[in-house]
Motif scaffolding. Structure first.
Motif, PDB file in Angstrom:
ATOM      1  N   MET A   1      89.425  65.999 -20.854  1.00 37.58           N
ATOM      2  CA  MET A   1      89.144  64.739 -20.203  1.00 37.58           C
ATOM      3  C   MET A   1      88.263  65.026 -18.989  1.00 37.58           C
ATOM      4  SD  MET A   1      91.848  61.894 -18.791  1.00 37.58           S
ATOM      5  CE  MET A   1      92.566  61.678 -20.392  1.00 37.58           C
ATOM      6  N   LYS A   2      87.216  64.245 -18.827  1.00 39.51           N
ATOM      7  CA  LYS A   2      86.309  64.441 -17.710  1.00 39.51           C
ATOM      8  C   LYS A   2      86.297  63.183 -16.840  1.00 39.51           C
ATOM      9  CE  LYS A   2      81.633  65.755 -16.583  1.00 39.51           C
ATOM     10  NZ  LYS A   2      80.369  66.282 -17.072  1.00 39.51           N
ATOM     11  N   PHE A   3      86.399  63.385 -15.539  1.00 40.15           N
ATOM     12  CA  PHE A   3      86.396  62.275 -14.594  1.00 40.15           C
ATOM     13  C   PHE A   3      85.172  62.374 -13.696  1.00 40.15           C
ATOM     14  CE2 PHE A   3      90.856  63.195 -15.525  1.00 40.15           C
ATOM     15  CZ  PHE A   3      91.255  61.964 -16.005  1.00 40.15           C
ATOM     16  N   THR A   4      84.574  61.244 -13.428  1.00 43.33           N
ATOM     17  CA  THR A   4      83.401  61.197 -12.563  1.00 43.33           C
ATOM     18  C   THR A   4      83.732  60.385 -11.315  1.00 43.33           C
ATOM     19  OG1 THR A   4      81.959  61.306 -14.480  1.00 43.33           O
ATOM     20  CG2 THR A   4      80.966  60.587 -12.412  1.00 43.33           C
ATOM     21  N   LEU A   5      83.431  60.953 -10.187  1.00 49.02           N
ATOM     22  CA  LEU A   5      83.659  60.312  -8.902  1.00 49.02           C
ATOM     23  C   LEU A   5      82.353  59.669  -8.455  1.00 49.02           C
ATOM     24  CD1 LEU A   5      85.696  59.913  -6.609  1.00 49.02           C
ATOM     25  CD2 LEU A   5      85.048  62.149  -5.743  1.00 49.02           C
ATOM     26  N   GLU A   6      82.348  58.345  -8.327  1.00 48.47           N
ATOM     27  CA  GLU A   6      81.152  57.609  -7.925  1.00 48.47           C
ATOM     28  C   GLU A   6      81.359  57.059  -6.521  1.00 48.47           C
ATOM     29  OE1 GLU A   6      80.678  54.640 -10.924  1.00 48.47           O
ATOM     30  OE2 GLU A   6      80.483  56.132 -12.525  1.00 48.47           O
ATOM     31  N   CYS A   7      80.282  57.019  -5.752  1.00 48.44           N
ATOM     32  CA  CYS A   7      80.395  56.570  -4.369  1.00 48.44           C
ATOM     33  C   CYS A   7      79.189  55.706  -4.012  1.00 48.44           C
ATOM     34  CB  CYS A   7      80.468  57.783  -3.443  1.00 48.44           C
ATOM     35  SG  CYS A   7      80.921  57.385  -1.749  1.00 48.44           S
ATOM     36  N   GLU A   8      79.450  54.614  -3.305  1.00 51.39           N
ATOM     37  CA  GLU A   8      78.360  53.749  -2.848  1.00 51.39           C
ATOM     38  C   GLU A   8      78.718  53.111  -1.522  1.00 51.39           C
ATOM     39  OE1 GLU A   8      79.198  49.515  -5.037  1.00 51.39           O
ATOM     40  OE2 GLU A   8      78.187  51.060  -6.217  1.00 51.39           O
ATOM     41  N   ARG A   9      77.699  52.735  -0.800  1.00 49.89           N
ATOM     42  CA  ARG A   9      77.905  52.116   0.511  1.00 49.89           C
ATOM     43  C   ARG A   9      77.988  50.606   0.350  1.00 49.89           C
ATOM     44  NH1 ARG A   9      75.292  54.220   6.002  1.00 49.89           N
ATOM     45  NH2 ARG A   9      76.900  53.331   7.308  1.00 49.89           N
ATOM     46  N   GLU A  10      78.991  50.011   0.952  1.00 51.26           N
ATOM     47  CA  GLU A  10      79.185  48.572   0.923  1.00 51.26           C
ATOM     48  C   GLU A  10      78.310  47.900   1.975  1.00 51.26           C
ATOM     49  OE1 GLU A  10      81.975  46.850  -1.144  1.00 51.26           O
ATOM     50  OE2 GLU A  10      81.143  48.616  -2.157  1.00 51.26           O
ATOM     51  N   ASP A  11      78.147  46.582   1.867  1.00 48.01           N
ATOM     52  CA  ASP A  11      77.335  45.826   2.827  1.00 48.01           C
ATOM     53  C   ASP A  11      77.866  45.922   4.248  1.00 48.01           C
ATOM     54  OD1 ASP A  11      75.611  45.025   0.812  1.00 48.01           O
ATOM     55  OD2 ASP A  11      76.676  43.138   0.452  1.00 48.01           O
ATOM     56  N   LEU A  51     101.908  62.537 -15.864  1.00 47.36           N
ATOM     57  CA  LEU A  51     102.512  63.709 -16.489  1.00 47.36           C
ATOM     58  C   LEU A  51     104.016  63.760 -16.237  1.00 47.36           C
ATOM     59  CD1 LEU A  51      99.795  66.381 -15.696  1.00 47.36           C
ATOM     60  CD2 LEU A  51     100.457  65.574 -17.966  1.00 47.36           C
ATOM     61  N   GLU A  52     104.419  63.497 -14.997  1.00 45.71           N
ATOM     62  CA  GLU A  52     105.837  63.560 -14.636  1.00 45.71           C
ATOM     63  C   GLU A  52     106.670  62.527 -15.384  1.00 45.71           C
ATOM     64  OE1 GLU A  52     105.820  63.188 -10.372  1.00 45.71           O
ATOM     65  OE2 GLU A  52     105.436  65.320 -10.088  1.00 45.71           O
ATOM     66  N   HIS A  53     106.062  61.377 -15.701  1.00 45.95           N
ATOM     67  CA  HIS A  53     106.788  60.305 -16.366  1.00 45.95           C
ATOM     68  C   HIS A  53     106.542  60.271 -17.873  1.00 45.95           C
ATOM     69  CE1 HIS A  53     106.952  59.013 -12.141  1.00 45.95           C
ATOM     70  NE2 HIS A  53     108.118  58.521 -12.498  1.00 45.95           N
ATOM     71  N   GLY A  54     105.902  61.302 -18.401  1.00 45.41           N
ATOM     72  CA  GLY A  54     105.680  61.383 -19.833  1.00 45.41           C
ATOM     73  C   GLY A  54     104.669  60.398 -20.376  1.00 45.41           C
ATOM     74  N   GLU A  55     103.849  59.824 -19.507  1.00 46.51           N
ATOM     75  CA  GLU A  55     102.843  58.847 -19.938  1.00 46.51           C
ATOM     76  C   GLU A  55     101.563  59.513 -20.430  1.00 46.51           C
ATOM     77  OE1 GLU A  55     102.248  56.206 -16.641  1.00 46.51           O
ATOM     78  OE2 GLU A  55     104.395  55.849 -16.435  1.00 46.51           O
ATOM     79  N   ALA A  56     101.427  60.801 -20.209  1.00 42.76           N
ATOM     80  CA  ALA A  56     100.246  61.550 -20.636  1.00 42.76           C
ATOM     81  C   ALA A  56     100.676  62.952 -21.023  1.00 42.76           C
ATOM     82  CB  ALA A  56      99.214  61.603 -19.503  1.00 42.76           C
ATOM     83  N   LYS A  57      99.894  63.562 -21.886  1.00 41.46           N
ATOM     84  CA  LYS A  57     100.149  64.945 -22.287  1.00 41.46           C
ATOM     85  C   LYS A  57      99.246  65.857 -21.479  1.00 41.46           C
ATOM     86  CE  LYS A  57     101.440  63.723 -26.939  1.00 41.46           C
ATOM     87  NZ  LYS A  57     101.174  63.885 -28.359  1.00 41.46           N
ATOM     88  N   PRO A  58      99.711  67.058 -21.162  1.00 36.63           N
ATOM     89  CA  PRO A  58      98.861  67.996 -20.432  1.00 36.63           C
ATOM     90  C   PRO A  58      97.587  68.277 -21.230  1.00 36.63           C
ATOM     91  CG  PRO A  58     101.111  68.806 -20.552  1.00 36.63           C
ATOM     92  CD  PRO A  58     101.022  67.622 -21.454  1.00 36.63           C
ATOM     93  N   GLN A  59      96.474  68.340 -20.533  1.00 33.30           N
ATOM     94  CA  GLN A  59      95.199  68.646 -21.157  1.00 33.30           C
ATOM     95  C   GLN A  59      94.231  69.179 -20.119  1.00 33.30           C
ATOM     96  OE1 GLN A  59      92.992  64.997 -22.296  1.00 33.30           O
ATOM     97  NE2 GLN A  59      94.812  63.937 -21.602  1.00 33.30           N
ATOM     98  N   GLU A  60      93.180  69.792 -20.601  1.00 34.73           N
ATOM     99  CA  GLU A  60      92.166  70.325 -19.706  1.00 34.73           C
ATOM    100  C   GLU A  60      91.448  69.157 -19.029  1.00 34.73           C
ATOM    101  OE1 GLU A  60      88.053  72.838 -19.972  1.00 34.73           O
ATOM    102  OE2 GLU A  60      89.606  73.241 -21.451  1.00 34.73           O
ATOM    103  N   ILE A  61      91.245  69.270 -17.727  1.00 35.45           N
ATOM    104  CA  ILE A  61      90.522  68.221 -17.011  1.00 35.45           C
ATOM    105  C   ILE A  61      89.340  68.829 -16.276  1.00 35.45           C
ATOM    106  CG2 ILE A  61      92.544  66.740 -16.742  1.00 35.45           C
ATOM    107  CD1 ILE A  61      92.625  67.643 -13.800  1.00 35.45           C
ATOM    108  N   SER A  62      88.365  67.990 -16.007  1.00 35.05           N
ATOM    109  CA  SER A  62      87.183  68.382 -15.258  1.00 35.05           C
ATOM    110  C   SER A  62      86.829  67.236 -14.334  1.00 35.05           C
ATOM    111  CB  SER A  62      86.022  68.680 -16.203  1.00 35.05           C
ATOM    112  OG  SER A  62      84.841  68.907 -15.470  1.00 35.05           O
ATOM    113  N   ILE A  63      86.655  67.521 -13.064  1.00 38.11           N
ATOM    114  CA  ILE A  63      86.274  66.495 -12.099  1.00 38.11           C
ATOM    115  C   ILE A  63      84.908  66.865 -11.543  1.00 38.11           C
ATOM    116  CG2 ILE A  63      86.843  65.390  -9.895  1.00 38.11           C
ATOM    117  CD1 ILE A  63      89.797  66.059 -10.481  1.00 38.11           C
ATOM    118  N   SER A  64      83.939  65.969 -11.699  1.00 41.67           N
ATOM    119  CA  SER A  64      82.611  66.236 -11.165  1.00 41.67           C
ATOM    120  C   SER A  64      82.379  65.372  -9.936  1.00 41.67           C
ATOM    121  CB  SER A  64      81.524  65.973 -12.208  1.00 41.67           C
ATOM    122  OG  SER A  64      81.530  64.638 -12.597  1.00 41.67           O
ATOM    123  N   VAL A  65      81.784  65.965  -8.932  1.00 38.17           N
ATOM    124  CA  VAL A  65      81.526  65.291  -7.674  1.00 38.17           C
ATOM    125  C   VAL A  65      80.031  65.333  -7.417  1.00 38.17           C
ATOM    126  CG1 VAL A  65      82.031  65.306  -5.203  1.00 38.17           C
ATOM    127  CG2 VAL A  65      83.768  66.058  -6.818  1.00 38.17           C
TER     128      VAL A  65
END
Length: 69
Positions: A1-11, A51-65
């Motif tokens: 699973m890969k997660f992308t962190l997006e950032c933008e400036r508000e008005d 994970l603690e509540h059994g709602e997801a199974k352990p898997q490899e993760i990747s977080i890109s910034v």
């Protein structure tokens, strides 16, 4: 699973960071770095809770910034 962190400036000058793959994982900060750090911490907490509540199974993760400007 890969997660992308997006950032933008508000008005109003605040920064908003979001992990779109995890609904509700977003955070504001006075700077882009602060907002991204808060969102990353929240994403990790959400994953840990699932994970603690059994709602997801352990898997490899990747977080890109995005590179600092």
């Amino acid at each position: 699973m890969k997660f992308t962190l997006e950032c933008e400036r508000e008005d109003d000058g605040r920064w908003l960071a979001e992990v779109s793959q995890l609904p509700g994982v977003l955070a504001y900060g006075a700077s882009a770095n602060e907002a991204m750090a808060k969102a990353e911490v929240l994403a990790l907490r959400v994953l840990a809770e699932r994970l603690e509540h059994g709602e997801a199974k352990p898997q490899e993760i990747s977080i890109s910034v995005p590179a600092a400007a």
